[in-house]
Design a protein around this motif. Structure first.
Motif, mmCIF file in Angstrom:
data_model
loop_
_atom_site.group_PDB
_atom_site.id
_atom_site.type_symbol
_atom_site.label_atom_id
_atom_site.label_comp_id
_atom_site.label_asym_id
_atom_site.label_seq_id
_atom_site.Cartn_x
_atom_site.Cartn_y
_atom_site.Cartn_z
ATOM 1 N N ASN A 152 1.341 47.505 3.610
ATOM 2 C CA ASN A 152 0.674 46.476 2.805
ATOM 3 C C ASN A 152 1.585 46.139 1.625
ATOM 4 O O ASN A 152 1.544 46.815 0.591
ATOM 5 C CB ASN A 152 -0.693 46.988 2.322
ATOM 6 C CG ASN A 152 -1.436 45.960 1.492
ATOM 7 O OD1 ASN A 152 -1.105 44.776 1.488
ATOM 8 N ND2 ASN A 152 -2.442 46.421 0.760
ATOM 9 N N TYR A 188 -3.729 46.394 -6.418
ATOM 10 C CA TYR A 188 -2.639 47.064 -5.714
ATOM 11 C C TYR A 188 -2.424 48.468 -6.295
ATOM 12 O O TYR A 188 -2.104 49.415 -5.563
ATOM 13 C CB TYR A 188 -1.345 46.252 -5.804
ATOM 14 C CG TYR A 188 -0.346 46.658 -4.733
ATOM 15 C CD1 TYR A 188 -0.534 46.258 -3.410
ATOM 16 C CD2 TYR A 188 0.751 47.456 -5.031
ATOM 17 C CE1 TYR A 188 0.350 46.646 -2.415
ATOM 18 C CE2 TYR A 188 1.643 47.842 -4.039
ATOM 19 C CZ TYR A 188 1.439 47.438 -2.729
ATOM 20 O OH TYR A 188 2.311 47.830 -1.744
ATOM 21 N N TYR A 228 -4.869 50.536 -4.635
ATOM 22 C CA TYR A 228 -4.416 50.801 -3.267
ATOM 23 C C TYR A 228 -3.419 51.965 -3.248
ATOM 24 O O TYR A 228 -3.528 52.877 -2.410
ATOM 25 C CB TYR A 228 -3.776 49.535 -2.698
ATOM 26 C CG TYR A 228 -2.993 49.739 -1.420
ATOM 27 C CD1 TYR A 228 -3.623 49.978 -0.206
ATOM 28 C CD2 TYR A 228 -1.592 49.677 -1.444
ATOM 29 C CE1 TYR A 228 -2.896 50.160 0.961
ATOM 30 C CE2 TYR A 228 -0.855 49.857 -0.281
ATOM 31 C CZ TYR A 228 -1.514 50.107 0.921
ATOM 32 O OH TYR A 228 -0.783 50.296 2.077
#
Length: 436
Positions: free
Chosen positions: A367, A406, A409
Motif C-alpha cells: 500500500n 497512513y 496504517y
C-alpha cells in the motif's frame, strides 16, 4: 532511580520553552500568556549518555484564588520529589515579589537550586544576571530558551554527578492500580496479595494516598501501588482530595504498568476514558481490568458483549490487554499478573532494525503512500530509537507528506508483526537531513 529535576518560576518566564529544549520534544504548550501550564508535565532528558527526569510546573504567583492555589500545590509536590530545582527567572524584566515568594519556598524545601536567568539573548542583557544574585543562590546560569543559548552549561551542571547508563539493572517492576472511586482497587490488591494490607470500604474515597507494597510472584519481586480514586477535577473540593489526585498522578509517573480498573456493575463511563488517557499519555504499559465480574449474569456470554463495548468505547487504544475478574469473590485473580508482566515486557521491547525495515518495506509495497500535489512520501529507513514506550523513527523525504491515515496504517503493520499489545507506541517522522 533517575535524578529528578524540576523547573520552577513565576508565569511567562519561559519554563515550558526550556523544558521542551531539554527533552528535545514539543510536549509543553508554549504561548506568550501566563498560566498556560497548570498541571505538572514529565519528560526524560539525555545528555552524553546520561539521563534524568524533568518536571515542568505552572507559574507560581502570590495570588490566592483557587487556580493559583492548585498550581502552587502541584509545584510543591514537584519540589518535594525533585533532587534539583531549576529556578527560572526573567532576565529581561528583572525580579518582582513573585520571585521572592518562590525563593522563600525553595529555601524552606532545602533542595539544591540553580537559577536560570532566561531571555539573556544579546550582549546588552548579559550584565542583567548580577541582579539575580540578590535571591541568595550561588549557582546562576544565563540562558535563552528562545535562541537555544546556554543549554550546554545547564546540562553539564545537571549531569555532573550522574553515571552513564545510570538505570539500575536490579530495577523492580512497578505497577499501579488506578480508577474511579469505589471500583474495587484496594480489594483487588488485597486479593492479589492474599492478605488484608489495604483498607477496604464501600465508601468511596477511603484510600487517600498512594500505598506501595512489595511482593513476590513466580520468584520475582514486584511493587504494586494502590491509589486514591480519581474523581473528575470539577468534583474535587477538599484540599486533601486534590492532594490525593496529585499523588495518583505521581503513581502513574512512577509505575511501569498502569492497571486501569472499571466496574462491571456500573459499566463504562466517560471518566474511565480520561483515566486511561493519563496512562497512555505517560507512555506506560496498560492492563484494563473489568472488576466485580461476580455481579454479571451469564459471564460466558457477557464477556463477548463487554469486549465489543470496550472496542467501541476505547477505539483510541485498541491494543489494550483486558482481564475480567472479581476481587471481592477472588475469582480469575490468577489471570492478572501474566498480563501485567506481558504489558511490562512489551513496553520495554526492542525490535531489531533489520526486521523492522523488512516489515515497513512490505507495508509500502502492499500500500504505497498517497500522493499530494504531485508529491509522494518516501520512507528511507526506520529504527526503534527508544523504549518505554517503544518509539520508531522514520527517515523520510518530506515529513509534511505523512497523512494521519497512513501513519495509522504503518502502526497497524508494526503491531501485526510484533507483539506490542498493552503498550502505546510512538511513530516519529524526520526528514533525512535532520539529525536523529
Amino acid at each position: 532511580m533517575k535524578k529528578c529535576v524540576c523547573l520552577i518560576g513565576k508565569p511567562n518566564v519561559g519554563k515550558s520553552t526550556i523544558f521542551n529544549k531539554l527533552i528535545k520534544e514539543k510536549r509543553a504548550i508554549i504561548m506568550d500568556e501566563p498560566g498556560i501550564t497548570r498541571d505538572r508535565i514529565y519528560g526524560t532528558a539525555t545528555y552524553q549518555n546520561k539521563s534524568f527526569s524533568l518536571i515542568d510546573t505552572g507559574g507560581i504567583t502570590t495570588e490566592t484564588n483557587d487556580f493559583n492555589t492548585e498550581i502552587k500545590m502541584q509545584a510543591e509536590l514537584a519540589i518535594d520529589e525533585a533532587d534539583l530545582i531549576l529556578f527560572v527567572v526573567d532576565g529581561k524584566n528583572g525580579l518582582d515579589h513573585s520571585d521572592y515568594f518562590i525563593r522563600d519556598m525553595l529555601i524552606k524545601a532545602h533542595k539544591d537550586v540553580i537559577v536560570l536567568v532566561n531571555k539573556i539573548d544579546n550582549p546588552n542583557r548579559e550584565a542583567n544576571i548580577y541582579e539575580f544574585y540578590e535571591l541568595g543562590f550561588p549557582n546562576l546560569i544565563a540562558v535563552s530558551g528562545e535562541h537555544n543559548l546556554g543549554f550546554t552549561a545547564v546540562l553539564e551542571a545537571i549531569t555532573k554527578d550522574i553515571k552513564e547508563n545510570s538505570e539500575t539493572a536490579n530495577h523492580i517492576p512497578k505497577f499501579c492500580i488506578i480508577g474511579r472511586p469505589n471500583v474495587g482497587k484496594s480489594s483487588l490488591i488485597n486479593a492479589l496479595l492474599n492478605e488484608e494490607r489495604v483498607i477496604v470500604s464501600s465508601k468511596a474515597g477511603t484510600t487517600r494516598d498512594s500505598i506501595d507494597t512489595k511482593f513476590t510472584y513466580a520468584q520475582k519481586e514486584y511493587i504494586v501501588i494502590d491509589t486514591a480514586g480519581m474523581r473528575k477535577k470539577g468534583r474535587i473540593y477538599e484540599n486533601i482530595e486534590k492532594y490525593s489526585y496529585l499523588r495518583s498522578m505521581k503513581a502513574i509517573d512512577d509505575a511501569d504498568v498502569c492497571v486501569v480498573v472499571i466496574s462491571a456493575e456500573e459499566g463504562i463511563i466517560e471518566h474511565d476514558k480520561h483515566i486511561l488517557g493519563y496512562a497512555i499519555n505517560a507512555g506506560k504499559g496498560i492492563v484494563l481490568v473489568v472488576n466485580k465480574w461476580d455481579t454479571v449474569n451469564n459471564p460466558s456470554l457477557a464477556i463477548k458483549e463487554w469486549k465489543r463495548k470496550i472496542a467501541n468505547e476505547f477505539q483510541f487504544a485498541d491494543y489494550l490487554k483486558i482481564v475480567f475478574l472479581s476481587a471481592k469473590a477472588k475469582k480469575r485473580i490468577h489471570t492478572l499478573m501474566p498480563e501485567i508482566i506481558s504489558a511490562y515486557e512489551n513496553n520495554h521491547k526492542e525490535i531489531p532494525t533489520s526486521l523492522l525495515n523488512n516489515v515497513i518495506i512490505d507495508a509500502v509495497s502492499l500500500n504505497a503512500p498517497p500522493s499530494f500535489k504531485g508529491k509522494r512520501l518516501k520512507i528511507y529507513f526506520v529504527s526503534e530509537t527508544s523504549i518505554v514506550p517503544p518509539k520508531f523513527t522514520f527517515q523520510v523525504n518530506n515529513k509534511s507528506l505523512v497523512h494521519f491515515s497512513y501513519e495509522r496504517y504503518l502502526e497497524n503493520k508494526i503491531r501485526a508483526s510484533f507483539d506490542l499489545t498493552g503498550t502505546p507506541i510512538i511513530l516519529q517522522f524526520k526528514n533525512r537531513s535532520e539529525r536523529l
